[in-house]
Design a protein around this motif. Structure first.
Motif, PDB file in Angstrom:
ATOM      1  N   UNK A  96      52.051  17.344  28.842  1.00 53.89           N
ATOM      2  CA  UNK A  96      52.148  18.510  27.969  1.00 53.89           C
ATOM      3  C   UNK A  96      53.074  19.522  28.636  1.00 53.89           C
ATOM      4  N   UNK A  97      53.758  20.355  27.844  1.00 50.42           N
ATOM      5  CA  UNK A  97      53.751  20.358  26.385  1.00 50.42           C
ATOM      6  C   UNK A  97      54.487  19.146  25.815  1.00 50.42           C
ATOM      7  N   UNK A  98      54.007  18.689  24.672  1.00 46.05           N
ATOM      8  CA  UNK A  98      54.598  17.547  23.992  1.00 46.05           C
ATOM      9  C   UNK A  98      55.437  18.059  22.831  1.00 46.05           C
ATOM     10  N   UNK A  99      56.722  17.748  22.856  1.00 44.29           N
ATOM     11  CA  UNK A  99      57.616  18.145  21.770  1.00 44.29           C
ATOM     12  C   UNK A  99      57.505  17.094  20.671  1.00 44.29           C
ATOM     13  N   UNK A 100      57.063  17.503  19.481  1.00 47.65           N
ATOM     14  CA  UNK A 100      56.721  16.559  18.407  1.00 47.65           C
ATOM     15  C   UNK A 100      57.899  16.357  17.468  1.00 47.65           C
ATOM     16  N   UNK A 101      58.193  15.092  17.215  1.00 48.51           N
ATOM     17  CA  UNK A 101      59.200  14.714  16.228  1.00 48.51           C
ATOM     18  C   UNK A 101      58.486  14.122  15.004  1.00 48.51           C
ATOM     19  N   UNK A 102      59.249  13.909  13.928  1.00 51.83           N
ATOM     20  CA  UNK A 102      58.664  13.352  12.708  1.00 51.83           C
ATOM     21  C   UNK A 102      58.103  11.950  12.923  1.00 51.83           C
ATOM     22  N   UNK A 103      58.631  11.230  13.935  1.00 50.27           N
ATOM     23  CA  UNK A 103      58.169   9.863  14.173  1.00 50.27           C
ATOM     24  C   UNK A 103      57.257   9.757  15.403  1.00 50.27           C
ATOM     25  N   UNK A 119      57.182  17.685   7.438  1.00 53.98           N
ATOM     26  CA  UNK A 119      57.329  18.521   6.243  1.00 53.98           C
ATOM     27  C   UNK A 119      58.314  19.667   6.419  1.00 53.98           C
ATOM     28  N   UNK A 120      58.510  20.120   7.651  1.00 51.40           N
ATOM     29  CA  UNK A 120      59.341  21.306   7.859  1.00 51.40           C
ATOM     30  C   UNK A 120      60.650  21.035   8.576  1.00 51.40           C
ATOM     31  N   UNK A 121      60.697  19.988   9.408  1.00 48.63           N
ATOM     32  CA  UNK A 121      61.874  19.756  10.235  1.00 48.63           C
ATOM     33  C   UNK A 121      62.026  20.776  11.346  1.00 48.63           C
ATOM     34  N   UNK A 122      60.985  21.571  11.599  1.00 52.59           N
ATOM     35  CA  UNK A 122      61.042  22.613  12.623  1.00 52.59           C
ATOM     36  C   UNK A 122      60.555  22.088  13.968  1.00 52.59           C
ATOM     37  N   UNK A 123      60.902  22.775  15.059  1.00 55.96           N
ATOM     38  CA  UNK A 123      60.357  22.394  16.364  1.00 55.96           C
ATOM     39  C   UNK A 123      58.842  22.589  16.378  1.00 55.96           C
ATOM     40  N   UNK A 124      58.124  21.589  16.854  1.00 50.44           N
ATOM     41  CA  UNK A 124      56.664  21.636  16.963  1.00 50.44           C
ATOM     42  C   UNK A 124      56.299  21.243  18.390  1.00 50.44           C
ATOM     43  N   UNK A 125      55.485  22.047  19.039  1.00 44.85           N
ATOM     44  CA  UNK A 125      55.050  21.752  20.408  1.00 44.85           C
ATOM     45  C   UNK A 125      53.533  21.724  20.462  1.00 44.85           C
TER      46      UNK A 125
END
Length: 329
Positions: A96-103, A119-125
């Motif tokens: 962690x932190x884990x940077x999340x992609x759509x896949x 759904x957003x295409x935004x950076x998610x951590x």
């Protein structure tokens, strides 16, 4: 959480009084923990960019994640560079932190962060330590942060607190866990910035700015090839198997009924860990599910599997209120 217990909370079962002693213990722990952060005994990290917390005061689904997705898209349209922070409930990562992609595998990140990334295409951590996730997103260029389900995570400072309420179920018997569905006493609402009701609720009873939103079905999405059809034109006929591993499965089933979809309901626990067996039935009927469930089923889905995607539609008054609040930051 067992269905029997949840049902008891919302119909006000009399036997719940047996859990009152445990409720008092729970409320004491919650109050002491929050006071430790408010008093400075425990550190609160203040980000150099605005932080908006979107959370629940009740356990179970309220429509919070669709609102997070809407907020992310809306902020992007206003010229911000938003990022989304999540605890990643149900996921287990080696780092962690884990940077999340759509896949990203939802077993690592949790189902909701992957859904939000898609759904957003935004950076998610994702990080149990939310300040750590916040620093990761700021380093990636985000200039405003959305903390999903972050109301009770006080280590991360916040500029705006939004609470989403299920307008259909409300606050149940208005008692705290385990005697009721509340994570914190209702008095907590007096200190948040706004309450957003997903559906109808008497907002005059709330001690804070209140607004409404609806969840609107947008399209059917085929899990195999991502082909989409408008929600009003279902790509199958006859009855379907309906799977819902969310906090309030009945909301999904009622949506299907509203759309005219004849279905066999299969309610499952929130954040249910799907396996290929869950999609196997003795007939060849289509299988429909929520977007949150679809992120866990896509890798082993078959040609009969569809997701129903929904979007949050806040009232115009909420949009105007948010615009003014952000201008004042």
């Amino acid at each position: 959480m067992s269905e029997r217990l949840v049902d008891a909370w919302y119909r006000g079962a009399t036997w719940l009084h047996l859990l009152r002693p445990l409720e008092y213990v729970y409320k004491g722990v919650v109050a002491r923990r929050r006071q430790a952060f408010l008093s400075g005994k425990r550190e609160v990290w203040k980000a150099p960019v605005p932080v908006i917390v979107i959370g629940n005061i009740t356990v179970g689904g309220t429509g919070k994640s669709p609102l997070v997705a809407w907020l992310g898209r809306w902020l992007s349209e206003q010229g911000w560079r938003p990022g989304i922070i999540s605890r990643g409930y149900g996921g287990h990562s080696s780092r962690y932190p884990l940077f999340v992609q759509a896949d990203t595998d939802p077993q690592h990140a949790g189902d909701e962060p992957v859904m939000l990334a898609q759904q957003t295409g935004l950076p998610v951590a994702v990080d149990p330590d939310r300040p750590s996730a916040a620093r990761r997103l700021i380093a990636a260029g985000c200039d405003i942060l959305l903390s999903d389900d972050g109301l009770q995570h006080h280590a991360l400072g916040r500029d705006i607190e939004l609470v989403v309420v299920d307008g259909e179920r409300g606050f149940g018997n208005q008692r705290c866990l385990p005697a009721g569905p509340l994570r914190e006493p209702l008095s907590r609402l007096a200190s948040v910035d706004a309450v957003i009701s997903n559906g109808n609720i008497d907002c005059t009873l709330l001690p804070v700015e209140s607004h409404c939103m609806t969840l609107t079905p947008v399209h059917w999405r085929h899990l195999i090839d991502d082909v989409r059809y408008p929600a009003s034109h279902q790509p199958f006929s006859g009855s379907v198997h309906a799977l819902a591993g969310i906090g309030n499965p009945q909301r999904f089933f009622r949506t299907l009924t509203t759309l005219g979809v004849e279905h066999i309901p299969h309610p499952l626990a929130d954040h249910h860990r799907f396996t290929p067996t869950d999609l196997r039935f003795s007939d060849n009927l289509p299988v429909v599910m929520t977007a949150k469930d679809a992120v866990k089923c896509r890798r082993f889905a078959n040609e009969r599997c569809w997701a129903l995607d929904v979007e949050a539609r806040p009232d115009q008054a909420l949009v105007e209120w948010l615009t003014k609040r952000l201008e004042a930051l």
